[in-house]
Design an enzyme around this catalytic site. Structure first.
Site, PDB file in Angstrom:
ATOM      1  N   GLU A 160       9.269  11.913   2.011  1.00  0.00           N
ATOM      2  CA  GLU A 160      10.119  11.400   0.933  1.00  0.00           C
ATOM      3  C   GLU A 160      11.212  12.403   0.570  1.00  0.00           C
ATOM      4  O   GLU A 160      12.336  12.023   0.242  1.00  0.00           O
ATOM      5  CB  GLU A 160       9.258  11.092  -0.292  1.00  0.00           C
ATOM      6  CG  GLU A 160       8.237   9.998  -0.054  1.00  0.00           C
ATOM      7  CD  GLU A 160       7.147   9.980  -1.099  1.00  0.00           C
ATOM      8  OE1 GLU A 160       7.182   9.086  -1.972  1.00  0.00           O
ATOM      9  OE2 GLU A 160       6.257  10.853  -1.064  1.00  0.00           O
ATOM     10  N   ASP A 208       1.202  -1.271  -2.468  1.00  0.00           N
ATOM     11  CA  ASP A 208       0.054  -2.107  -2.104  1.00  0.00           C
ATOM     12  C   ASP A 208      -0.508  -2.749  -3.362  1.00  0.00           C
ATOM     13  O   ASP A 208      -0.054  -2.472  -4.475  1.00  0.00           O
ATOM     14  CB  ASP A 208      -1.016  -1.268  -1.395  1.00  0.00           C
ATOM     15  CG  ASP A 208      -1.471  -0.089  -2.250  1.00  0.00           C
ATOM     16  OD1 ASP A 208      -2.256  -0.321  -3.188  1.00  0.00           O
ATOM     17  OD2 ASP A 208      -1.037   1.052  -1.990  1.00  0.00           O
TER      18      ASP A 208
END
Length: 231
Positions: free
Chosen positions: A12, A198
């Site tokens: 990231e 998720d």
């Protein structure tokens, strides 16, 4: 202005280097931060690591040495509400620990550490300004409580227990409340954004790294555009 940008993983962090160039590496405690100067602002980019202890240790190491004005925390989270789906952006207005159970130790609420606030409240004029920027850019987000614990939530049973204890929580992750606790004690403003990776249930193990890279790139674009606008 001194600004810290903290992300959990290198996959990231790498996207910020597209926007900030010629940074120097500096060691704070056991943590390496990249230090960039952008339009008279000092930008410190580092990794939180995974979990509460790593997050608290690495942020505290920076704050004991540098008088940071504003902290950005990014990363992913699992959804705790049926209305919140993969790819949605969350802006945390508060954090709590879903794995802190101290109600039998005194007058504490679920998620509260003895001696600490019931919730770590992130609402501030700095957060409001960032929320206004998201709206101006047409970036949809949901704002609310996010809960933190040291376990990856990947089963319906785990999710059900958290839902019972924190009925209003939007998402669950592994570092945010630790960041918020450190920021609270150092009296620093924290802006925390999480992208839903998720559903926090039995389907929570699909292509996580690929998704983290995708949202990491998006978060870098948003935050770097905001920092440019701040000047």
């Amino acid at each position: 202005m001194k600004i810290a940008i903290i992300v959990p993983m290198e996959i990231e962090a790498k996207y910020y280097r597209k926007y900030f160039h010629a940074g120097n590496k500096e060691m704070f405690g056991s943590s390496v931060f990249e230090h960039f100067c952008v339009k008279h602002n000092d930008i410190y980019i580092g990794l939180s690591g995974i979990g509460k202890v790593q997050a608290a240790m690495n942020l505290a190491s920076l704050l004991t040495k540098v008088d940071i004005d504003l902290i950005f925390m990014t990363g992913t989270a699992g959804s705790l509400q049926s209305s919140i789906r993969k790819g949605d952006l969350l802006l945390a207005d508060s954090f709590s620990y879903h794995d802190a159970h101290n109600t039998l130790a005194g007058n504490y609420v679920e998620g509260q550490i003895p001696g600490e606030p019931a919730l770590f409240d992130l609402k501030s004029k700095e957060q409001a300004a960032f929320a206004d920027f998201l709206q101006e850019q047409g970036i949809q987000y949901k704002k609310g409580l996010i809960v933190t614990g040291d376990s990856f939530i990947g089963s319906n049973e785990q999710k059900k227990k958290i839902n019972q204890d924190f009925t209003s929580a939007l998402g669950v992750e592994m570092e945010g409340a630790a960041f918020a606790q450190v920021a609270y004690h150092f009296q620093k403003k924290l802006i925390a954004i999480r992208a839903i990776s998720d559903n926090g249930d039995d389907s929570a193990n699909e292509d996580f790294d690929k998704f983290a890279q995708k949202v990491g790139a998006k978060a870098a674009k948003i935050i770097c555009a905001y920092i440019e606008k701040m000047n």
